[in-house]
Scaffold this active site. Structure first.
Site, PDB file in Angstrom:
ATOM      1  N   ASN A  65       6.375 -27.544 -48.292  1.00 26.45           N
ATOM      2  CA  ASN A  65       6.201 -26.532 -49.327  1.00 26.45           C
ATOM      3  C   ASN A  65       5.285 -27.064 -50.418  1.00 26.45           C
ATOM      4  O   ASN A  65       5.048 -28.276 -50.531  1.00 26.45           O
ATOM      5  CB  ASN A  65       7.544 -26.149 -49.934  1.00 26.45           C
ATOM      6  CG  ASN A  65       8.420 -25.364 -48.977  1.00 26.45           C
ATOM      7  OD1 ASN A  65       7.939 -24.489 -48.256  1.00 26.45           O
ATOM      8  ND2 ASN A  65       9.700 -25.670 -48.955  1.00 26.45           N
ATOM      9  N   CYS A  74       7.200 -21.904 -41.172  1.00 23.13           N
ATOM     10  CA  CYS A  74       6.260 -21.028 -41.879  1.00 23.13           C
ATOM     11  C   CYS A  74       5.428 -20.297 -40.826  1.00 23.13           C
ATOM     12  O   CYS A  74       4.672 -20.931 -40.088  1.00 23.13           O
ATOM     13  CB  CYS A  74       5.360 -21.845 -42.802  1.00 23.13           C
ATOM     14  SG  CYS A  74       4.111 -20.877 -43.654  1.00 23.13           S
ATOM     15  N   GLY A  75       5.587 -18.965 -40.750  1.00 27.18           N
ATOM     16  CA  GLY A  75       4.910 -18.209 -39.706  1.00 27.18           C
ATOM     17  C   GLY A  75       3.406 -18.157 -39.868  1.00 27.18           C
ATOM     18  O   GLY A  75       2.653 -18.421 -38.921  1.00 27.18           O
ATOM     19  N   ASN A  76       2.932 -17.820 -41.066  1.00 32.53           N
ATOM     20  CA  ASN A  76       1.482 -17.810 -41.290  1.00 32.53           C
ATOM     21  C   ASN A  76       0.909 -19.215 -41.181  1.00 32.53           C
ATOM     22  O   ASN A  76      -0.217 -19.409 -40.714  1.00 32.53           O
ATOM     23  CB  ASN A  76       1.154 -17.212 -42.655  1.00 32.53           C
ATOM     24  CG  ASN A  76       1.310 -15.701 -42.674  1.00 32.53           C
ATOM     25  OD1 ASN A  76       1.148 -15.041 -41.652  1.00 32.53           O
ATOM     26  ND2 ASN A  76       1.620 -15.160 -43.838  1.00 32.53           N
ATOM     27  N   ASN A 171      14.143 -16.971 -49.367  1.00 32.47           N
ATOM     28  CA  ASN A 171      12.975 -16.149 -49.641  1.00 32.47           C
ATOM     29  C   ASN A 171      13.453 -14.719 -49.860  1.00 32.47           C
ATOM     30  O   ASN A 171      14.437 -14.286 -49.252  1.00 32.47           O
ATOM     31  CB  ASN A 171      11.997 -16.211 -48.466  1.00 32.47           C
ATOM     32  CG  ASN A 171      11.590 -17.634 -48.151  1.00 32.47           C
ATOM     33  OD1 ASN A 171      10.765 -18.217 -48.848  1.00 32.47           O
ATOM     34  ND2 ASN A 171      12.157 -18.203 -47.098  1.00 32.47           N
ATOM     35  N   ARG A 189      10.654 -19.295 -51.812  1.00 34.27           N
ATOM     36  CA  ARG A 189      11.228 -20.536 -52.327  1.00 34.27           C
ATOM     37  C   ARG A 189      10.265 -21.674 -51.988  1.00 34.27           C
ATOM     38  O   ARG A 189       9.510 -21.607 -51.013  1.00 34.27           O
ATOM     39  CB  ARG A 189      12.600 -20.803 -51.703  1.00 34.27           C
ATOM     40  CG  ARG A 189      12.553 -21.122 -50.225  1.00 34.27           C
ATOM     41  CD  ARG A 189      13.900 -21.574 -49.693  1.00 34.27           C
ATOM     42  NE  ARG A 189      13.762 -21.961 -48.290  1.00 34.27           N
ATOM     43  CZ  ARG A 189      14.739 -22.469 -47.556  1.00 34.27           C
ATOM     44  NH1 ARG A 189      15.938 -22.649 -48.082  1.00 34.27           N
ATOM     45  NH2 ARG A 189      14.542 -22.802 -46.294  1.00 34.27           N
ATOM     46  N   CYS A 198       3.827 -13.660 -46.325  1.00 36.00           N
ATOM     47  CA  CYS A 198       4.779 -14.641 -45.788  1.00 36.00           C
ATOM     48  C   CYS A 198       5.091 -14.240 -44.360  1.00 36.00           C
ATOM     49  O   CYS A 198       5.651 -13.167 -44.116  1.00 36.00           O
ATOM     50  CB  CYS A 198       6.056 -14.669 -46.633  1.00 36.00           C
ATOM     51  SG  CYS A 198       7.368 -15.700 -45.926  1.00 36.00           S
ATOM     52  N   GLY A 199       4.728 -15.083 -43.402  1.00 33.35           N
ATOM     53  CA  GLY A 199       4.867 -14.729 -41.994  1.00 33.35           C
ATOM     54  C   GLY A 199       6.294 -14.534 -41.542  1.00 33.35           C
ATOM     55  O   GLY A 199       6.623 -13.539 -40.878  1.00 33.35           O
ATOM     56  N   THR A 200       7.184 -15.485 -41.861  1.00 39.19           N
ATOM     57  CA  THR A 200       8.584 -15.312 -41.478  1.00 39.19           C
ATOM     58  C   THR A 200       9.208 -14.161 -42.254  1.00 39.19           C
ATOM     59  O   THR A 200      10.143 -13.512 -41.775  1.00 39.19           O
ATOM     60  CB  THR A 200       9.390 -16.604 -41.697  1.00 39.19           C
ATOM     61  OG1 THR A 200       9.207 -17.058 -43.051  1.00 39.19           O
ATOM     62  CG2 THR A 200       8.957 -17.698 -40.733  1.00 39.19           C
TER      63      THR A 200
END
Length: 262
Positions: A65, A74-76, A171, A189, A198-200
């Site tokens: 982070n 982290c998806g993205n 998040n 977060r 935010c991907g996820t």
């Protein structure tokens, strides 16, 4: 320490990425990562990733982070790391990598569109005004009206630091239904602010937007940073499989700098 870095972004969610397959950046400290991600004193990013060697996989993903702490999935970031891996010479049609939440696979369409397979979801907590689920990272999802004018920082921070979530964090996603898909804004977060995407988070929002029918869905998602798409199959009331996060991942620039070894 001299650092050779690359800056990528996926719908405005931006990351510092380094090729660490020789282990040269294994010693990065929390303070150094935080400095590199700082938008005034460093490169500026929502997070930092290392492309690692990983036995049995094409590569390993290590994610930090912006505050310098190791993060959850982290998806993205995963999509950007796949695009970076291709740039570094990994040209297989399908790439398999290991992240903190387990194995993932990914494919690319064209030069910058990445399809990333996410973990199955078999639990969703549903309250009167919210959903709570884990798509590799924990996400609180709240449906709202007037999303364009919403104070995401203030409202998201109140939920992220309430009595339930203050210790571990969550998040917070605010979602509004549109004629074609959903609009999502996210307080993250670790960044402790709203991010452009935010991907996820959009994955969590898309799953909660599904109807009652157990079938295959394809959900267009609008974020502040651009368009994504989430594809999945709903297998039960609160269970989902074959989840794919799809969208652009682009190189912004690359460079070198020297960071303090302390």
């Amino acid at each position: 320490m001299q650092v050779h870095f690359y800056k990528y972004q996926g719908t405005g969610n931006d990351f510092v990425i380094m090729d660490n397959r020789d282990g040269r950046y294994d010693g990065l400290t929390q303070q150094q990562v935080h400095h590199l991600c700082h938008r005034r004193f460093g490169i500026g990013a929502d997070g930092l990733m290392l492309l690692n060697n990983q036995p049995g996989y094409d590569f390993g993903m290590k994610y930090y982070n912006a505050d310098g702490n190791e993060g959850s999935m982290c998806g993205n970031g995963g999509r950007c790391l796949v695009a970076f891996a291709r740039k570094m010479g990994l040209q297989q049609p399908q790439l398999r990598f290991l992240a903190v939440d387990g194995p993932h696979e990914a494919t690319m369409q064209g030069e910058d569109w990445v399809n990333l397979k996410m973990q199955d979801v078999d639990w969703v907590e549903q309250g009167p005004l919210y959903y709570y689920l884990n798509t590799g990272s924990p996400h609180f999802v709240k449906y709202v009206d007037g999303i364009q004018s919403l104070d995401v920082y203030t409202e998201g921070r109140q939920i992220r630091y309430n009595d339930r979530f203050a210790k571990e964090g969550t998040n917070v996603n605010f979602v509004q239904q549109q004629d074609n898909g959903i609009f999502v804004r996210t307080y993250e977060r670790g960044v402790e602010d709203e991010t452009y995407s935010c991907g996820t988070g959009v994955t969590a929002a898309a799953l909660t937007s599904a109807g009652n029918e157990a079938t295959t869905y394809r959900v267009p998602v609008q974020t502040l940073g651009g368009h994504l798409e989430v594809r999945f199959t709903k297998t039960g009331e609160r269970s989902f499989t074959d989840i794919w996060l799809c969208g652009p991942a682009l190189l912004v620039f690359e460079g070198q700098l020297i960071i303090n070894n302390e």
